[in-house]
Design a protein around this motif. Structure first.
Motif, PDB file in Angstrom:
ATOM      1  N   LEU A  54       0.823  -1.208   0.000  1.00 28.47           N
ATOM      2  CA  LEU A  54       0.000   0.000   0.000  1.00 28.47           C
ATOM      3  C   LEU A  54       0.858   1.260   0.000  1.00 28.47           C
ATOM      4  N   LEU A  55       1.849   1.301   0.876  1.00 30.20           N
ATOM      5  CA  LEU A  55       2.706   2.490   0.973  1.00 30.20           C
ATOM      6  C   LEU A  55       3.711   2.555  -0.168  1.00 30.20           C
ATOM      7  N   GLY A  56       4.323   1.418  -0.490  1.00 23.79           N
ATOM      8  CA  GLY A  56       5.295   1.380  -1.571  1.00 23.79           C
ATOM      9  C   GLY A  56       4.671   1.560  -2.936  1.00 23.79           C
ATOM     10  N   GLY A  57       3.378   1.270  -3.046  1.00 24.71           N
ATOM     11  CA  GLY A  57       2.697   1.463  -4.322  1.00 24.71           C
ATOM     12  C   GLY A  57       2.476   2.917  -4.678  1.00 24.71           C
ATOM     13  N   VAL A  58       2.651   3.810  -3.693  1.00 20.41           N
ATOM     14  CA  VAL A  58       2.450   5.237  -3.942  1.00 20.41           C
ATOM     15  C   VAL A  58       3.677   5.874  -4.595  1.00 20.41           C
ATOM     16  N   ARG A  59       4.860   5.452  -4.189  1.00 23.49           N
ATOM     17  CA  ARG A  59       6.090   6.151  -4.587  1.00 23.49           C
ATOM     18  C   ARG A  59       6.423   6.057  -6.086  1.00 23.49           C
ATOM     19  N   PRO A  60       6.239   4.902  -6.761  1.00 19.16           N
ATOM     20  CA  PRO A  60       6.652   4.825  -8.174  1.00 19.16           C
ATOM     21  C   PRO A  60       5.991   5.842  -9.088  1.00 19.16           C
ATOM     22  N   ALA A  61       4.716   6.161  -8.853  1.00 22.00           N
ATOM     23  CA  ALA A  61       4.052   7.139  -9.715  1.00 22.00           C
ATOM     24  C   ALA A  61       4.672   8.518  -9.559  1.00 22.00           C
ATOM     25  N   PHE A  62       5.077   8.869  -8.333  1.00 26.27           N
ATOM     26  CA  PHE A  62       5.763  10.150  -8.121  1.00 26.27           C
ATOM     27  C   PHE A  62       7.143  10.139  -8.769  1.00 26.27           C
ATOM     28  N   GLY A  69      -0.252  12.804 -18.770  1.00 20.55           N
ATOM     29  CA  GLY A  69      -0.540  13.368 -17.461  1.00 20.55           C
ATOM     30  C   GLY A  69      -1.812  12.825 -16.844  1.00 20.55           C
ATOM     31  N   LEU A  70      -2.809  12.548 -17.683  1.00 12.24           N
ATOM     32  CA  LEU A  70      -4.049  11.988 -17.162  1.00 12.24           C
ATOM     33  C   LEU A  70      -3.860  10.547 -16.707  1.00 12.24           C
ATOM     34  N   TRP A  71      -3.008   9.799 -17.386  1.00 10.73           N
ATOM     35  CA  TRP A  71      -2.714   8.439 -16.939  1.00 10.73           C
ATOM     36  C   TRP A  71      -1.916   8.472 -15.636  1.00 10.73           C
ATOM     37  N   LEU A  72      -1.016   9.438 -15.517  1.00  8.49           N
ATOM     38  CA  LEU A  72      -0.306   9.608 -14.254  1.00  8.49           C
ATOM     39  C   LEU A  72      -1.283   9.930 -13.126  1.00  8.49           C
ATOM     40  N   PHE A  73      -2.260  10.766 -13.423  1.00  8.47           N
ATOM     41  CA  PHE A  73      -3.289  11.090 -12.431  1.00  8.47           C
ATOM     42  C   PHE A  73      -4.030   9.817 -12.010  1.00  8.47           C
ATOM     43  N   LEU A  74      -4.320   8.942 -12.970  1.00 10.62           N
ATOM     44  CA  LEU A  74      -4.980   7.677 -12.641  1.00 10.62           C
ATOM     45  C   LEU A  74      -4.105   6.837 -11.710  1.00 10.62           C
ATOM     46  N   PHE A  75      -2.808   6.746 -12.027  1.00 11.96           N
ATOM     47  CA  PHE A  75      -1.903   5.973 -11.169  1.00 11.96           C
ATOM     48  C   PHE A  75      -1.889   6.537  -9.747  1.00 11.96           C
ATOM     49  N   HIS A  76      -1.815   7.862  -9.649  1.00 14.63           N
ATOM     50  CA  HIS A  76      -1.838   8.496  -8.327  1.00 14.63           C
ATOM     51  C   HIS A  76      -3.154   8.210  -7.610  1.00 14.63           C
ATOM     52  N   ALA A  77      -4.259   8.335  -8.314  1.00 10.72           N
ATOM     53  CA  ALA A  77      -5.572   8.153  -7.690  1.00 10.72           C
ATOM     54  C   ALA A  77      -5.736   6.733  -7.170  1.00 10.72           C
ATOM     55  N   VAL A  78      -5.334   5.752  -7.978  1.00 10.09           N
ATOM     56  CA  VAL A  78      -5.475   4.358  -7.557  1.00 10.09           C
ATOM     57  C   VAL A  78      -4.606   4.073  -6.335  1.00 10.09           C
ATOM     58  N   SER A  79      -3.360   4.534  -6.360  1.00 10.81           N
ATOM     59  CA  SER A  79      -2.457   4.233  -5.247  1.00 10.81           C
ATOM     60  C   SER A  79      -2.887   4.931  -3.960  1.00 10.81           C
ATOM     61  N   LEU A  80      -3.284   6.191  -4.046  1.00 11.80           N
ATOM     62  CA  LEU A  80      -3.668   6.932  -2.844  1.00 11.80           C
ATOM     63  C   LEU A  80      -5.010   6.452  -2.289  1.00 11.80           C
ATOM     64  N   CYS A  81      -5.956   6.163  -3.171  1.00 11.45           N
ATOM     65  CA  CYS A  81      -7.252   5.643  -2.698  1.00 11.45           C
ATOM     66  C   CYS A  81      -7.091   4.255  -2.091  1.00 11.45           C
ATOM     67  N   SER A  82      -6.229   3.431  -2.690  1.00 13.88           N
ATOM     68  CA  SER A  82      -5.975   2.106  -2.127  1.00 13.88           C
ATOM     69  C   SER A  82      -5.338   2.221  -0.747  1.00 13.88           C
ATOM     70  N   LEU A  83      -4.400   3.163  -0.604  1.00 12.28           N
ATOM     71  CA  LEU A  83      -3.753   3.367   0.692  1.00 12.28           C
ATOM     72  C   LEU A  83      -4.765   3.808   1.746  1.00 12.28           C
ATOM     73  N   MET A  84      -5.640   4.729   1.387  1.00 11.47           N
ATOM     74  CA  MET A  84      -6.628   5.205   2.354  1.00 11.47           C
ATOM     75  C   MET A  84      -7.616   4.102   2.733  1.00 11.47           C
ATOM     76  N   GLY A  85      -8.121   3.391   1.722  1.00 10.71           N
ATOM     77  CA  GLY A  85      -9.080   2.326   2.010  1.00 10.71           C
ATOM     78  C   GLY A  85      -8.444   1.156   2.736  1.00 10.71           C
ATOM     79  N   GLY A  86      -7.282   0.716   2.236  1.00 14.09           N
ATOM     80  CA  GLY A  86      -6.601  -0.404   2.871  1.00 14.09           C
ATOM     81  C   GLY A  86      -6.121  -0.067   4.268  1.00 14.09           C
ATOM     82  N   GLY A  87      -5.639   1.163   4.452  1.00 14.69           N
ATOM     83  CA  GLY A  87      -5.191   1.582   5.770  1.00 14.69           C
ATOM     84  C   GLY A  87      -6.324   1.575   6.779  1.00 14.69           C
ATOM     85  N   ARG A  88      -7.495   1.987   6.386  1.00 15.04           N
ATOM     86  CA  ARG A  88      -8.662   1.965   7.287  1.00 15.04           C
ATOM     87  C   ARG A  88      -8.994   0.536   7.686  1.00 15.04           C
ATOM     88  N   TRP A  89      -8.906  -0.395   6.731  1.00 11.44           N
ATOM     89  CA  TRP A  89      -9.178  -1.804   7.067  1.00 11.44           C
ATOM     90  C   TRP A  89      -8.130  -2.352   8.023  1.00 11.44           C
TER      91      TRP A  89
END
Length: 240
Positions: free
Chosen positions: A180-188, A216-236
């Motif tokens: 979850l956390l490591g999945g965020v960094r590659p897009a940045f 840029g829009l595909w990069l936005f998708l990568f960011h959105a998926v990784s950050l939303c996954s982190l927020m949802g998975g972190g809550r679980w």
């Protein structure tokens, strides 16, 4: 003989698919801190990023197969880059989904892992991860890649068979936090490379050529998926 074998298989399945007690909250927090400790420092990340690359290239390969493409091989390199080659139509939905699966695979795998841990299925998570690594090993086409996947798979097998329930739980939570956390960094990192004029053949650029949608829009998708996954998975994981 047959009834004994059936009973053994049934018992094994019950053990794998059954639930295990949730670890203490401090274990969940410590494993999150441990994941950050191998993600944030540059030196540690150069090594730990290999695991993210396994998930990245595995995502390309799995989606290629699911969309009917022919997967010909996967290569993992010591600089943490990778290459997945598949045959099929060079355009169309199958190729687009395959190209989009790389950067989204690690966080989505982490989200799926968090869902399993939220229901107490620690053993099932460990066995599924082992099975995916074994399946990926068949498609690896270089020595470094094979070594990396064997080491990862061997770690999961060792923990699954030799470790006690508390160690298994801590390991499973650490792995999911890492995805979850490591999945965020590659897009940045990709965004930074593209800003400097590099990574001209990145997944985002390939997707732009396939869809005529700006990278840029595909990069936005990568960011959105990784950050939303982190927020949802972190809550679980934190049972919020």
């Amino acid at each position: 003989m047959h009834s004994t074998a059936a009973a053994s298989l049934s018992g094994l399945w019950d053990e794998v698919s059954g639930t295990q007690p949730d670890p203490d909250t401090w274990v969940v927090l410590v494993t999150a801190a441990a994941a950050l400790a191998v993600i944030l420092p540059h030196g540690a990340w150069r090594l730990s990023r290999n695991a993210i690359t396994i998930a990245h290239e595995g995502g390309h390969g799995l989606v290629a197969l699911l969309t009917g493409r022919t997967l010909t091989g996967i290569r993992l390199h010591s600089d943490t880059s990778g290459l997945t080659v598949s045959r099929g139509r060079p355009t169309g939905p199958g190729m687009i989904l395959t190209a989009a699966a790389g950067y989204t695979a690690p966080p989505l795998l982490g989200l799926g892992g968090a869902a399993l841990l939220a229901t107490g299925r620690i053993t099932l998570l460990l066995w599924l991860a082992t099975a995916l690594l074994l399946a990926m090993l068949v498609m690896i086409r270089n020595a470094y890649g094979a070594l990396t996947v064997v080491l990862a798979g061997g770690t999961f097998v060792g923990v699954s068979w030799l470790a006690g329930p508390q160690v298994q739980a801590a390991f499973a939570y650490a792995v999911v936090w890492f995805l979850l956390l490591g999945g965020v960094r590659p897009a940045f990192e990709l965004q930074a490379k593209r800003r400097r004029g590099g990574a001209g053949d990145s997944d985002a650029d390939q997707l732009a050529r396939l869809t005529h949608v700006p990278p840029g829009l595909w990069l936005f998708l990568f960011h959105a998926v990784s950050l939303c996954s982190l927020m949802g998975g972190g809550r679980w994981l934190l049972r919020l």
